[in-house]
Design a protein around this motif. Structure first.
Motif, mmCIF file in Angstrom:
data_model
loop_
_atom_site.group_PDB
_atom_site.id
_atom_site.type_symbol
_atom_site.label_atom_id
_atom_site.label_comp_id
_atom_site.label_asym_id
_atom_site.label_seq_id
_atom_site.Cartn_x
_atom_site.Cartn_y
_atom_site.Cartn_z
ATOM 1 N N PRO A 1 0.824 -1.204 0.000
ATOM 2 C CA PRO A 1 0.000 0.000 0.000
ATOM 3 C C PRO A 1 0.863 1.260 0.000
ATOM 4 O O PRO A 1 1.921 1.306 0.629
ATOM 5 C CB PRO A 1 -0.804 -0.122 1.294
ATOM 6 N N VAL A 2 0.388 2.262 -0.733
ATOM 7 C CA VAL A 2 1.070 3.549 -0.797
ATOM 8 C C VAL A 2 0.080 4.632 -0.379
ATOM 9 O O VAL A 2 -1.075 4.628 -0.829
ATOM 10 C CB VAL A 2 1.596 3.849 -2.212
ATOM 11 N N ILE A 3 0.520 5.536 0.472
ATOM 12 C CA ILE A 3 -0.320 6.644 0.927
ATOM 13 C C ILE A 3 0.490 7.927 0.856
ATOM 14 O O ILE A 3 1.641 7.979 1.304
ATOM 15 C CB ILE A 3 -0.827 6.430 2.370
ATOM 16 N N ILE A 4 -0.110 8.950 0.280
ATOM 17 C CA ILE A 4 0.480 10.296 0.279
ATOM 18 C C ILE A 4 -0.484 11.218 1.020
ATOM 19 O O ILE A 4 -1.689 11.229 0.743
ATOM 20 C CB ILE A 4 0.750 10.810 -1.136
ATOM 21 N N THR A 5 0.059 11.978 1.944
ATOM 22 C CA THR A 5 -0.757 12.880 2.754
ATOM 23 C C THR A 5 -0.284 14.313 2.561
ATOM 24 O O THR A 5 0.921 14.595 2.627
ATOM 25 C CB THR A 5 -0.658 12.509 4.246
ATOM 26 N N VAL A 6 -1.240 15.208 2.291
ATOM 27 C CA VAL A 6 -0.961 16.634 2.125
ATOM 28 C C VAL A 6 -1.947 17.406 2.997
ATOM 29 O O VAL A 6 -3.168 17.197 2.895
ATOM 30 C CB VAL A 6 -1.099 17.072 0.647
ATOM 31 N N ASN A 7 -1.419 18.260 3.864
ATOM 32 C CA ASN A 7 -2.268 19.059 4.756
ATOM 33 C C ASN A 7 -3.277 18.201 5.513
ATOM 34 O O ASN A 7 -4.449 18.570 5.685
ATOM 35 C CB ASN A 7 -2.996 20.154 3.976
ATOM 36 N N GLY A 8 -2.824 17.021 5.920
ATOM 37 C CA GLY A 8 -3.658 16.148 6.730
ATOM 38 C C GLY A 8 -4.657 15.318 5.955
ATOM 39 O O GLY A 8 -5.418 14.547 6.559
ATOM 40 N N ILE A 9 -4.703 15.427 4.627
ATOM 41 C CA ILE A 9 -5.650 14.669 3.808
ATOM 42 C C ILE A 9 -4.867 13.658 2.972
ATOM 43 O O ILE A 9 -3.862 14.008 2.345
ATOM 44 C CB ILE A 9 -6.471 15.603 2.901
ATOM 45 N N SER A 10 -5.330 12.413 2.978
ATOM 46 C CA SER A 10 -4.575 11.315 2.361
ATOM 47 C C SER A 10 -5.256 10.780 1.110
ATOM 48 O O SER A 10 -6.467 10.942 0.908
ATOM 49 C CB SER A 10 -4.394 10.170 3.363
ATOM 50 N N THR A 11 -4.455 10.129 0.292
ATOM 51 C CA THR A 11 -4.952 9.435 -0.895
ATOM 52 C C THR A 11 -5.825 8.257 -0.500
ATOM 53 O O THR A 11 -5.868 7.849 0.661
ATOM 54 C CB THR A 11 -3.778 8.949 -1.745
ATOM 55 N N GLN A 12 -6.520 7.680 -1.471
ATOM 56 C CA GLN A 12 -7.449 6.580 -1.221
ATOM 57 C C GLN A 12 -6.730 5.379 -0.628
ATOM 58 O O GLN A 12 -5.548 5.105 -0.912
ATOM 59 C CB GLN A 12 -8.167 6.178 -2.515
ATOM 60 N N THR A 13 -7.432 4.648 0.206
ATOM 61 C CA THR A 13 -6.877 3.427 0.791
ATOM 62 C C THR A 13 -6.908 2.312 -0.244
ATOM 63 O O THR A 13 -7.755 2.294 -1.148
ATOM 64 C CB THR A 13 -7.682 3.007 2.036
ATOM 65 N N GLY A 14 -5.986 1.389 -0.130
ATOM 66 C CA GLY A 14 -5.970 0.211 -1.004
ATOM 67 C C GLY A 14 -5.133 0.351 -2.255
ATOM 68 O O GLY A 14 -4.925 -0.637 -2.964
ATOM 69 N N ALA A 15 -4.625 1.563 -2.564
ATOM 70 C CA ALA A 15 -3.786 1.752 -3.756
ATOM 71 C C ALA A 15 -2.405 1.158 -3.503
ATOM 72 O O ALA A 15 -1.796 1.381 -2.455
ATOM 73 C CB ALA A 15 -3.680 3.216 -4.120
ATOM 74 N N THR A 16 -1.878 0.406 -4.466
ATOM 75 C CA THR A 16 -0.647 -0.350 -4.251
ATOM 76 C C THR A 16 0.325 -0.257 -5.421
ATOM 77 O O THR A 16 -0.055 0.076 -6.543
ATOM 78 C CB THR A 16 -0.966 -1.853 -4.047
ATOM 79 N N ILE A 17 1.594 -0.583 -5.140
ATOM 80 C CA ILE A 17 2.562 -0.905 -6.169
ATOM 81 C C ILE A 17 3.182 -2.259 -5.821
ATOM 82 O O ILE A 17 3.208 -2.663 -4.644
ATOM 83 C CB ILE A 17 3.674 0.153 -6.320
ATOM 84 N N THR A 18 3.651 -2.955 -6.846
ATOM 85 C CA THR A 18 4.228 -4.289 -6.648
ATOM 86 C C THR A 18 5.727 -4.170 -6.452
ATOM 87 O O THR A 18 6.422 -3.544 -7.247
ATOM 88 C CB THR A 18 3.919 -5.186 -7.839
ATOM 89 N N VAL A 19 6.225 -4.802 -5.382
ATOM 90 C CA VAL A 19 7.655 -4.802 -5.063
ATOM 91 C C VAL A 19 8.128 -6.249 -4.936
ATOM 92 O O VAL A 19 7.420 -7.087 -4.373
ATOM 93 C CB VAL A 19 7.930 -4.043 -3.739
ATOM 94 N N LYS A 20 9.287 -6.526 -5.498
ATOM 95 C CA LYS A 20 9.865 -7.864 -5.370
ATOM 96 C C LYS A 20 11.393 -7.757 -5.405
ATOM 97 O O LYS A 20 11.939 -7.100 -6.285
ATOM 98 C CB LYS A 20 9.373 -8.781 -6.489
ATOM 99 N N MET A 21 12.015 -8.380 -4.449
ATOM 100 C CA MET A 21 13.475 -8.362 -4.347
ATOM 101 C C MET A 21 14.106 -8.994 -5.592
ATOM 102 O O MET A 21 13.658 -10.015 -6.060
ATOM 103 C CB MET A 21 13.927 -9.131 -3.109
#
Length: 447
Positions: free
Chosen positions: A427-447
């Motif tokens: 999950p990825v979250i960006i918060t600006v002035n106390g307001i965040s992006t939608q929950t559940g948004a993701t990027i795929t990471v693999k070693m």
């Protein structure tokens, strides 16, 4: 054997010396189609346009009405020339010159149509569908020295408009000596826009169902953010996206394919239209709270049709990621490349990635709705980014602001994936002035 050799040699002469009097090879109009022009063979005064005493000019070209033919003239001139040739094609600006714009019809025996068949000289017209085509001289006419020559033909624009059209054309002011030497080549272009007289065909009033944040597809939008409008009767059975041929003064159009949108009384930039969806950008100075939204079909025409006004809510900020299709996978690229981050190409811990979204608020410099950001325009507020539950250090957020070379409602974040990131859809979250992006948004990471 000797006679046979002589016969074969003589048979080749028309190809090397005389064939171009009945039309040049295809794709010789200058900067389009690989940039070739007739100086590849007629090179005595190369490059093209070297001798300013001559020219090639297009005449009688008018703003186009889809499907309505125009009679066009091309004039080649030079004070020392006595034989004349030309070639011309028309392409939509949108698509980078790869999309044919209409078709040609000879007005007399002096011209002919050739179609792109993948061969040097092409094939005879009429051409099919969107096959690339050119009109050119059929038998290079002669005149007294310096008289010049005008070729006439008909151009029929395509039935569906797709923004501005560019004509590319070349002329040969030849000395008439029967070979390729001593001739002067000229190239030029002409741009034509859709006529204000072009008809808009919609007959049913548009209907609005909802207008939402283009990232979440559901929640409120904010000033200067991207908006999706859902409903009916927005187009007459076609899909229309913005291309380079629609841009006006480096800004997106406020009428696209006969559709316009007003939010709180302000006509807004339109980026996409289909029968049941329109994508627009909200005004930068939009007040928060409830505002009205109206869709206009046949905008600006006598048969203009206005929807009933819809009341929508505007939030001060509405940060959201753009996601891929109906998934919650964030639209992301490996930073500095066009390569997507997805399940088949996951990011690795430590990679730099670019995340895309809308509705993150004020930037410096500030841009108005519809403008294209020509360089960096960072957020004025601090953005906090977390990936997989790990909050990134400020040094790992390399850029947060408008996406350069894009519409001013598109934001990008260049960030480093944490070295400690686990494998999986994080999950990825960006918060600006106390307001965040939608929950559940993701990027795929693999070693």
């Amino acid at each position: 054997m000797r006679l046979k050799f002589v016969y074969a040699s003589m048979a080749a002469v028309p190809v090397t010396l005389l064939a171009f009097s009945t039309g040049p090879p295809v794709k010789r109009t200058g900067i389009i189609d690989g940039g070739a022009n007739c100086t590849a063979c007629h090179n005595s005064f190369a490059p093209a346009n070297s001798d300013a005493r001559g020219s090639v000019k297009i005449q009688n070209l008018q703003p186009y009405v889809p499907g309505v033919a125009q009679n066009i003239r091309v004039t080649v001139s030079h004070p020392d020339a006595s034989r004349w040739g030309f070639q011309l094609t028309a392409r939509f600006v949108t698509g980078g010159g790869t999309l044919m714009a209409g078709s040609f019809t000879p007005a007399n025996a002096e011209t002919k149509v050739v179609c792109d068949t993948g061969t040097l000289t092409g094939g005879p017209g009429p051409c099919f569908g969107n096959q690339l085509q050119w009109i050119e001289h059929a038998n290079a006419p002669r005149s007294s020295a310096g008289a010049g020559h005008t070729f006439e033909f008909q151009w029929t624009p395509p039935a569906d408009e797709n923004g501005d059209i560019l004509f590319y054309f070349a002329g040969n002011a030849a000395d008439g000596n029967g070979n390729n030497q001593g001739d002067r080549i000229y190239t030029s272009t002409a741009r034509v826009s859709l006529s204000s007289e072009a008809a808009c065909p919609m007959t049913v009033r548009p209907q609005i169902r909802s207008a939402v944040n283009a990232g979440t597809h559901s929640s409120a939008f904010s000033p200067n953010s991207m908006v999706e409008i859902y409903g009916a009767n927005f187009q007459a059975n076609r899909t229309r996206g913005v291309g380079a041929g629609d841009l006006i003064d480096n800004s997106f159009p406020r009428i696209l394919s006969c559709i316009a949108v007003e939010i709180n009384g302000t006509r807004v930039p339109v980026t996409y239209a289909q029968p049941d969806q329109i994508n627009v950008q909200a005004p930068a100075t939009l007040p928060t709270g409830p505002v009205t939204l109206v869709v206009l079909a046949n905008a600006g025409k006598p048969n203009e049709l206005r929807s009933d006004p819809a009341t929508v809510t505007v939030a001060p900020l509405a940060p959201s990621f753009f996601t891929v299709g109906v998934t919650q996978v964030i639209a992301a690229q490996f930073a500095g490349t066009a390569n997507l981050v997805d399940a088949a190409h996951p990011a690795k811990p430590g990679d730099l990635v670019t995340l895309y979204g809308t509705g993150f608020g004020a930037t410096n410099p500030a841009l108005q709705e519809g403008q294209i950001a020509t360089g960096q325009s960072p957020l004025t507020a601090q953005a906090t980014v977390s990936i997989g539950g790990t909050t990134l250090a400020a040094s790992d957020v390399l850029y947060a602001g408008l996406s350069p070379q894009s519409i001013s409602g598109l934001y990008q974040f260049n960030v480093r994936v944490p070295a400690s990131a686990a494998d999986g859809d994080l999950p990825v979250i960006i918060t600006v002035n106390g307001i965040s992006t939608q929950t559940g948004a993701t990027i795929t990471v693999k070693m």
